[in-house]
Scaffold this motif. Sequence first.
Motif, PDB file in Angstrom:
ATOM      1  N   SER A  94       0.768  -1.386  -0.143  1.00  0.00           N
ATOM      2  CA  SER A  94      -0.023  -0.080  -0.019  1.00  0.00           C
ATOM      3  C   SER A  94       0.943   1.284   0.171  1.00  0.00           C
ATOM      4  O   SER A  94       0.213   2.184  -0.237  1.00  0.00           O
ATOM      5  CB  SER A  94      -0.758   0.068   0.978  1.00  0.00           C
ATOM      6  N   GLY A  95       2.145   1.133   0.394  1.00  0.00           N
ATOM      7  CA  GLY A  95       2.991   2.147   0.323  1.00  0.00           C
ATOM      8  C   GLY A  95       3.104   3.391  -0.862  1.00  0.00           C
ATOM      9  O   GLY A  95       2.899   4.497  -0.308  1.00  0.00           O
TER      10      GLY A  95
ATOM     11  N   LEU B 290       6.929   9.056   5.097  1.00  0.00           N
ATOM     12  CA  LEU B 290       6.943   7.885   6.133  1.00  0.00           C
ATOM     13  C   LEU B 290       6.874   6.646   5.198  1.00  0.00           C
ATOM     14  O   LEU B 290       7.488   5.618   5.129  1.00  0.00           O
ATOM     15  CB  LEU B 290       6.007   8.030   6.971  1.00  0.00           C
ATOM     16  N   PHE B 291       6.076   6.749   4.251  1.00  0.00           N
ATOM     17  CA  PHE B 291       5.694   5.737   3.270  1.00  0.00           C
ATOM     18  C   PHE B 291       7.041   5.507   2.256  1.00  0.00           C
ATOM     19  O   PHE B 291       7.452   4.171   1.963  1.00  0.00           O
ATOM     20  CB  PHE B 291       4.609   5.835   2.467  1.00  0.00           C
TER      21      PHE B 291
ATOM     22  N   THR C 200      10.315   6.110   3.071  1.00  0.00           N
ATOM     23  CA  THR C 200      11.162   5.502   3.935  1.00  0.00           C
ATOM     24  C   THR C 200      10.837   3.986   4.292  1.00  0.00           C
ATOM     25  O   THR C 200      11.793   3.161   4.338  1.00  0.00           O
ATOM     26  CB  THR C 200      11.469   6.336   5.261  1.00  0.00           C
ATOM     27  N   GLY C 201       9.665   3.762   4.502  1.00  0.00           N
ATOM     28  CA  GLY C 201       9.324   2.472   4.417  1.00  0.00           C
ATOM     29  C   GLY C 201       9.523   1.408   3.458  1.00  0.00           C
ATOM     30  O   GLY C 201       9.924   0.566   3.586  1.00  0.00           O
ATOM     31  N   ASN C 202       9.387   1.917   2.384  1.00  0.00           N
ATOM     32  CA  ASN C 202       9.929   0.975   1.032  1.00  0.00           C
ATOM     33  C   ASN C 202      11.485   0.931   1.054  1.00  0.00           C
ATOM     34  O   ASN C 202      11.754   0.152   0.616  1.00  0.00           O
ATOM     35  CB  ASN C 202       9.240   1.736  -0.424  1.00  0.00           C
ATOM     36  N   LEU C 203      12.038   2.176   1.320  1.00  0.00           N
ATOM     37  CA  LEU C 203      13.480   2.095   1.193  1.00  0.00           C
ATOM     38  C   LEU C 203      13.923   0.915   2.344  1.00  0.00           C
ATOM     39  O   LEU C 203      14.860   0.185   1.943  1.00  0.00           O
ATOM     40  CB  LEU C 203      14.104   3.483   1.767  1.00  0.00           C
ATOM     41  N   LEU C 204      13.348   0.905   3.473  1.00  0.00           N
ATOM     42  CA  LEU C 204      13.565  -0.068   4.507  1.00  0.00           C
ATOM     43  C   LEU C 204      13.352  -1.286   3.903  1.00  0.00           C
ATOM     44  O   LEU C 204      14.286  -2.371   4.109  1.00  0.00           O
ATOM     45  CB  LEU C 204      13.141   0.260   5.653  1.00  0.00           C
ATOM     46  N   TRP C 205      12.446  -1.761   3.260  1.00  0.00           N
ATOM     47  CA  TRP C 205      12.054  -3.008   2.831  1.00  0.00           C
ATOM     48  C   TRP C 205      12.994  -3.467   1.846  1.00  0.00           C
ATOM     49  O   TRP C 205      13.606  -4.692   1.750  1.00  0.00           O
ATOM     50  CB  TRP C 205      10.546  -3.107   2.066  1.00  0.00           C
ATOM     51  N   VAL C 206      13.263  -2.419   0.856  1.00  0.00           N
ATOM     52  CA  VAL C 206      14.408  -2.937  -0.120  1.00  0.00           C
ATOM     53  C   VAL C 206      15.636  -3.142   0.379  1.00  0.00           C
ATOM     54  O   VAL C 206      16.340  -4.186   0.084  1.00  0.00           O
ATOM     55  CB  VAL C 206      14.490  -1.784  -1.240  1.00  0.00           C
ATOM     56  N   GLU C 207      16.110  -2.474   1.431  1.00  0.00           N
ATOM     57  CA  GLU C 207      17.357  -2.744   2.094  1.00  0.00           C
ATOM     58  C   GLU C 207      17.418  -3.936   2.890  1.00  0.00           C
ATOM     59  O   GLU C 207      18.330  -4.769   2.969  1.00  0.00           O
ATOM     60  CB  GLU C 207      17.768  -1.516   3.018  1.00  0.00           C
TER      61      GLU C 207
ATOM     62  N   ILE D 178      11.527   4.840  -6.569  1.00  0.00           N
ATOM     63  CA  ILE D 178      12.007   6.113  -7.051  1.00  0.00           C
ATOM     64  C   ILE D 178      11.051   6.610  -8.127  1.00  0.00           C
ATOM     65  O   ILE D 178      10.509   8.004  -7.983  1.00  0.00           O
ATOM     66  CB  ILE D 178      13.444   5.978  -7.743  1.00  0.00           C
ATOM     67  N   GLY D 179      10.426   5.875  -8.971  1.00  0.00           N
ATOM     68  CA  GLY D 179       9.575   6.506 -10.074  1.00  0.00           C
ATOM     69  C   GLY D 179       8.138   7.016  -9.478  1.00  0.00           C
ATOM     70  O   GLY D 179       7.821   8.129 -10.024  1.00  0.00           O
ATOM     71  N   VAL D 180       7.612   6.159  -8.674  1.00  0.00           N
ATOM     72  CA  VAL D 180       6.269   6.595  -8.312  1.00  0.00           C
ATOM     73  C   VAL D 180       6.014   8.049  -7.506  1.00  0.00           C
ATOM     74  O   VAL D 180       5.413   9.117  -7.871  1.00  0.00           O
ATOM     75  CB  VAL D 180       5.431   5.333  -7.748  1.00  0.00           C
ATOM     76  N   PRO D 181       6.938   8.130  -6.546  1.00  0.00           N
ATOM     77  CA  PRO D 181       6.988   9.376  -5.659  1.00  0.00           C
ATOM     78  C   PRO D 181       7.332  10.543  -6.380  1.00  0.00           C
ATOM     79  O   PRO D 181       6.745  11.646  -6.623  1.00  0.00           O
ATOM     80  CB  PRO D 181       7.749   8.979  -4.487  1.00  0.00           C
ATOM     81  N   LEU D 182       8.424  10.303  -7.235  1.00  0.00           N
ATOM     82  CA  LEU D 182       9.012  11.593  -7.987  1.00  0.00           C
ATOM     83  C   LEU D 182       8.028  11.792  -8.975  1.00  0.00           C
ATOM     84  O   LEU D 182       7.802  13.080  -9.411  1.00  0.00           O
ATOM     85  CB  LEU D 182      10.519  11.202  -8.483  1.00  0.00           C
ATOM     86  N   GLY D 183       7.502  10.860  -9.767  1.00  0.00           N
ATOM     87  CA  GLY D 183       6.367  11.094 -10.836  1.00  0.00           C
ATOM     88  C   GLY D 183       5.279  11.839 -10.335  1.00  0.00           C
ATOM     89  O   GLY D 183       4.632  12.581 -10.881  1.00  0.00           O
ATOM     90  N   CYS D 184       4.755  11.451  -9.067  1.00  0.00           N
ATOM     91  CA  CYS D 184       3.711  12.027  -8.422  1.00  0.00           C
ATOM     92  C   CYS D 184       3.949  13.582  -8.412  1.00  0.00           C
ATOM     93  O   CYS D 184       3.036  14.452  -8.805  1.00  0.00           O
ATOM     94  CB  CYS D 184       3.354  11.386  -7.091  1.00  0.00           C
TER      95      CYS D 184
END
Length: 521
Positions: free
Chosen positions: A22-23, A362-363, A365-372, A398-404
């Motif tokens: 959902s992030g 917050l969301f 950073t959550g995705n970053l943590l999951w990837v790491e 990277i693409g979704v947040p920056l694209g938004c």
Amino acid sequence: MKIRTDIVKMYKEIHGWVGIISGLALFIAFYAGAITMFEEPLQRWASAPTRLAPPPPLDRTDELVAKVIAAHPEAATDYDIHVETGPDRPARMSWEVRTPGGDGHAPRETFYASLAPDGGLQVEREGPSPVAQFVDVLHQQVGLPFEHEISMPIMGAIALLYTIAIVSGLIVLLPSLVSDLFALRIGKNVKRMWLDVHNVLGLFSLPFHLIMALTAIVFAFHDQFYDAQGALFGGKDRRPPVSVAPPEAGGQTLAPTEVLRRVAEQAPGFTVQQISYGVDRAEQPSLRVTGRDPRYGLRGPTFGLVELDPASGAFTSTDYMPGHQDGWGATIASFFALHFGSYGGTPIRWSYFLMGLAGAFLFYTGNLLWVESRRKRERKDGLPEQTRSTRMLAALTIGVPLGCMAGISVTVAAAKPLGLGATEGMHSAIYYAVFLVFVGWALLRGAPRASLELTVGCIVAMLCIPAATLLTMNSHPPVLPIVDAVAITLAAALMVSLVPAARRSKHGPRDSVWSRQTASP
């Protein structure tokens, strides 16, 4: 607080998976939602000056209405009188007409009317910019490009996952709550730093996120809730009333100036913004007034609503009227106000704006943590490089947040040059074109390269907003420079983030998805 290790591990898995599902959608919802805190100012900033003459005084409204109905009889059954006018309400009178040949769900055209200096009638179709409304819909539908009826249940499912993520994340944090409460360890351990940031943001905004999650579920499934309530109470339709009581026998519908006087008598402190005249389902005249009262939280994002007897002006329905609701109505209104931030004035709106941006972060950073975490797990499993699924998720992160962010910036900036001819469909096309280009570029180039390239692209997109103001100053007198200032501030924040991102890409661990040394073009 002690919790068994296996339980913490289970909830950590739950938190990670529901968060990753959902992030990205929640990032769009929160970033767009932060912007909707200033939906009306944004609409004023984006709207082109009208070609209509200045609105006539309220005491000439009867003359205006008579001329409109004579020329456009279809307006007689439903029209609005705008007490407060400006770029976002460019005329004293407006009405909507369904597209010819359309059904009940067909789009509507809005018409605006004024009186020329010589007393003649002026009518225009072009009104305020729809870009602020588009951003609001983007927020409501978590970025989904489908019909509203399709998007809302999906949004509700995402809100349910969001609630699960909140509860499971709190359980995971409880054992180390005291030691990690104010910890923010900035150093070589990037994962630890992002975890601390994620925990601090999540914990200190916990009440805010609980309110957002629960109210979003209500918004998504309110029709189903009302249907269930109707079935439980004998099959009666318990939706809010849609018509007013019939006028007194032989009475005449009140003029706008008299409506203002009657509202002021019954609700001192309530500021009327719009008066709506119409005909209800029983073919009786109806009268509604919308406005605001800064002393109370409002059920809607920007308004309170009261229904009046068209002849006497007496209040007939106060379900949405701040200060005049019963206990249940006031409780529900307070619940809604907590979601919209429609209480407390400007300070609360700025607080919600900042918390919305913090929620989006917050969301992220959550995705970053999951990837790491995936990188660490795959390295333990002896894999020589990141799996394709991990690389794709990193690219989407990277693409979704920056694209938004870039898509919203470009479509907002386009409102000024598009002028009066802009439609919500145009703004939607611009946003999704930019959004898909960013997401496609991230998947094509990979996260390490795309993170730098798309950040630069997003900075350029944000700077399009003040550039649009400068380029249209002759035809579009600048208003609300705060919109341009916020865009410049966000662009500057992204510029600052470029330095550590470049360093991480060049000198980070070779097996990291953020390292250019192993990235696949």
